[in-house]
Design a protein around this motif. Structure first.
Motif, PDB file in Angstrom:
ATOM      1  N   PRO A  86       0.828  -1.211   0.000  1.00  0.00           N
ATOM      2  CA  PRO A  86       0.000   0.000   0.000  1.00  0.00           C
ATOM      3  C   PRO A  86       0.858   1.254   0.000  1.00  0.00           C
ATOM      4  O   PRO A  86       2.033   1.225   0.363  1.00  0.00           O
ATOM      5  CB  PRO A  86      -0.807  -0.131   1.298  1.00  0.00           C
ATOM      6  N   THR A 129       0.510   5.784   0.463  1.00  0.00           N
ATOM      7  CA  THR A 129      -0.315   6.955   0.772  1.00  0.00           C
ATOM      8  C   THR A 129       0.182   8.124  -0.057  1.00  0.00           C
ATOM      9  O   THR A 129       1.365   8.463  -0.023  1.00  0.00           O
ATOM     10  CB  THR A 129      -0.244   7.306   2.269  1.00  0.00           C
ATOM     11  N   GLY A 189      -2.463  12.258   1.221  1.00  0.00           N
ATOM     12  CA  GLY A 189      -3.436  11.995   2.272  1.00  0.00           C
ATOM     13  C   GLY A 189      -4.405  10.880   1.982  1.00  0.00           C
ATOM     14  O   GLY A 189      -5.241  10.545   2.834  1.00  0.00           O
ATOM     15  N   VAL A 190      -4.332  10.258   0.800  1.00  0.00           N
ATOM     16  CA  VAL A 190      -5.237   9.170   0.425  1.00  0.00           C
ATOM     17  C   VAL A 190      -4.484   7.847   0.467  1.00  0.00           C
ATOM     18  O   VAL A 190      -3.424   7.699  -0.159  1.00  0.00           O
ATOM     19  CB  VAL A 190      -5.831   9.394  -0.984  1.00  0.00           C
ATOM     20  N   ASP A 191      -5.014   6.884   1.200  1.00  0.00           N
ATOM     21  CA  ASP A 191      -4.416   5.556   1.292  1.00  0.00           C
ATOM     22  C   ASP A 191      -4.856   4.716   0.089  1.00  0.00           C
ATOM     23  O   ASP A 191      -6.058   4.524  -0.142  1.00  0.00           O
ATOM     24  CB  ASP A 191      -4.852   4.863   2.582  1.00  0.00           C
ATOM     25  N   LEU A 192      -3.871   4.223  -0.667  1.00  0.00           N
ATOM     26  CA  LEU A 192      -4.130   3.470  -1.885  1.00  0.00           C
ATOM     27  C   LEU A 192      -3.605   2.046  -1.764  1.00  0.00           C
ATOM     28  O   LEU A 192      -2.643   1.791  -1.034  1.00  0.00           O
ATOM     29  CB  LEU A 192      -3.454   4.153  -3.081  1.00  0.00           C
ATOM     30  N   HIS A 199       0.068   1.945  -6.666  1.00  0.00           N
ATOM     31  CA  HIS A 199       0.339   3.236  -7.286  1.00  0.00           C
ATOM     32  C   HIS A 199      -0.560   3.554  -8.477  1.00  0.00           C
ATOM     33  O   HIS A 199      -0.358   4.575  -9.142  1.00  0.00           O
ATOM     34  CB  HIS A 199       1.807   3.293  -7.749  1.00  0.00           C
ATOM     35  N   PRO A 202     -10.752   3.275  -1.455  1.00  0.00           N
ATOM     36  CA  PRO A 202     -10.028   4.471  -1.906  1.00  0.00           C
ATOM     37  C   PRO A 202     -10.668   5.122  -3.134  1.00  0.00           C
ATOM     38  O   PRO A 202     -10.240   4.938  -4.275  1.00  0.00           O
ATOM     39  CB  PRO A 202      -8.623   3.946  -2.212  1.00  0.00           C
ATOM     40  N   ALA A 252     -12.780   9.465  -0.053  1.00  0.00           N
ATOM     41  CA  ALA A 252     -11.459   9.416   0.574  1.00  0.00           C
ATOM     42  C   ALA A 252     -10.727  10.730   0.373  1.00  0.00           C
ATOM     43  O   ALA A 252      -9.779  11.052   1.089  1.00  0.00           O
ATOM     44  CB  ALA A 252     -10.646   8.262  -0.001  1.00  0.00           C
ATOM     45  N   PRO A 259      -8.402  15.205   2.091  1.00  0.00           N
ATOM     46  CA  PRO A 259      -7.368  15.323   1.055  1.00  0.00           C
ATOM     47  C   PRO A 259      -7.904  16.022  -0.186  1.00  0.00           C
ATOM     48  O   PRO A 259      -8.999  15.708  -0.663  1.00  0.00           O
ATOM     49  CB  PRO A 259      -6.999  13.861   0.776  1.00  0.00           C
ATOM     50  N   THR A 288      -3.229  18.905  -1.274  1.00  0.00           N
ATOM     51  CA  THR A 288      -2.373  17.853  -0.719  1.00  0.00           C
ATOM     52  C   THR A 288      -1.676  17.060  -1.812  1.00  0.00           C
ATOM     53  O   THR A 288      -0.753  16.301  -1.528  1.00  0.00           O
ATOM     54  CB  THR A 288      -3.187  16.898   0.170  1.00  0.00           C
TER      55      THR A 288
END
Length: 295
Positions: free
Chosen positions: A8, A10, A13-16, A19, A94, A119, A157, A182
């Motif tokens: 994973p 980030t 500010g967004v957790d993915l 990529h 996400p 998100a 975000p 962000t």
């Protein structure tokens, strides 16, 4: 080719999950289609752009395949606030909601509808074929800053998608950063048109549109490169990405993640295809290549 360690990430500010994200406007019109893309290997998705009032979009033809890419002039069709219910199916995943408006106040209003479902947000200040919206605002750094600030105040975000159809994209990136962005997404489509010699008229119903696909990849790489040197927030590369090597190149230019749009037309499972080539247990740490072409 360089391969990356999976895992994973980030960005802004967004957790993915990885990529790779679905770009706005491509299979992002329903909760079912967003879930489908996530389930086929995307690390995140960006929705269709949502605005302050429902829009039907431009008259067709709206999408035409051309040499090296796709020409489109959709005109930002969207159901406006009714789209909120579509996100119930992907709640907690996400999902970045793309939004547009004609003023900072409209951007804030639209974002407010999605604070419990998104998100993060991606501000569309870059669509080249919607009068009064998109690039009509995104060519003015002061307006970019104001619109970004209006949304970033919601404490979620805030990504800002920029247009390449300006003389200085770095100035636009800095404006977004001042407004509280962000992350910066680069780029949207390039202004373009084709004319049917048989019909003696433009091929698109709107006459003008935006070009996406492999033909604009070098333009996108250059824009990411310039923004990486001008800004301190993460950059999400977008524009013609169609392979794992394209992803690596974008990251070397300065991108921390990438969005994929037109390539989905040829392979709806492209996120899984690219991920299989991009990631390896013995790959390098992704941060090692972000911006390495600047050394």
């Amino acid at each position: 080719m360089v391969t990356l360690k999976p895992g994973p990430v980030t960005v802004g500010g967004v957790d993915l999950g990885n990529h790779l994200l679905l770009a706005a406007g491509v299979l992002g019109t329903t909760g079912a289609s967003l879930a489908r893309i996530l389930d086929t290997g995307a690390g995140g998705v960006v929705t269709k752009s949502i605005g302050p009032v429902p829009k039907e979009g431009h008259a067709g033809p709206c999408v035409v395949t051309v040499d090296g890419g796709v020409l489109n002039a959709m005109g930002l069709p969207n159901p406006s606030s009714e789209f909120v219910q579509e996100l119930d199916r992907v709640r907690g995943r996400p999902v970045v909601v793309s939004i547009f408006g004609g003023t900072p106040e409209e951007f804030s209003t639209v974002a407010g509808w999605f604070t419990q479902a998104a998100a993060g947000f991606e501000l569309n200040v870059s669509c080249p074929h919607a009068e009064g919206y998109g690039a009509a605002l995104g060519s003015d750094p002061a307006m970019i800053e104001a619109c970004t600030r209006a949304v970033s105040r919601l404490d979620l975000p805030t990504w800002v998608k920029l247009t390449p159809n300006v003389t200085d994209i770095a100035a636009c990136g800095r404006a977004a950063e001042r407004g509280g962005a962000t992350a910066i997404v680069a780029i949207n489509t390039v202004r373009a048109m084709r004319i049917s010699t048989a019909l003696r008229r433009p091929v698109l119903g709107n006459r003008f549109g935006g070009l996406s696909g492999p033909a604009i990849f070098p333009i996108a790489v250059r824009c990411v490169y310039d923004l990486y040197e001008a800004c301190s927030v993460p950059i999400v590369g977008c524009g013609g990405v169609a392979s794992a090597d394209n992803v690596v190149e974008m990251m070397m230019a300065g991108a921390s993640a990438v969005e994929i749009g037109s390539a989905v037309q040829g392979d709806v499972g492209i996120f899984g295809t690219i991920a299989a080539d991009l990631y390896s247990p013995d790959g390098i740490e992704p941060q090692e290549i972000v911006g390495c072409a600047h050394a």
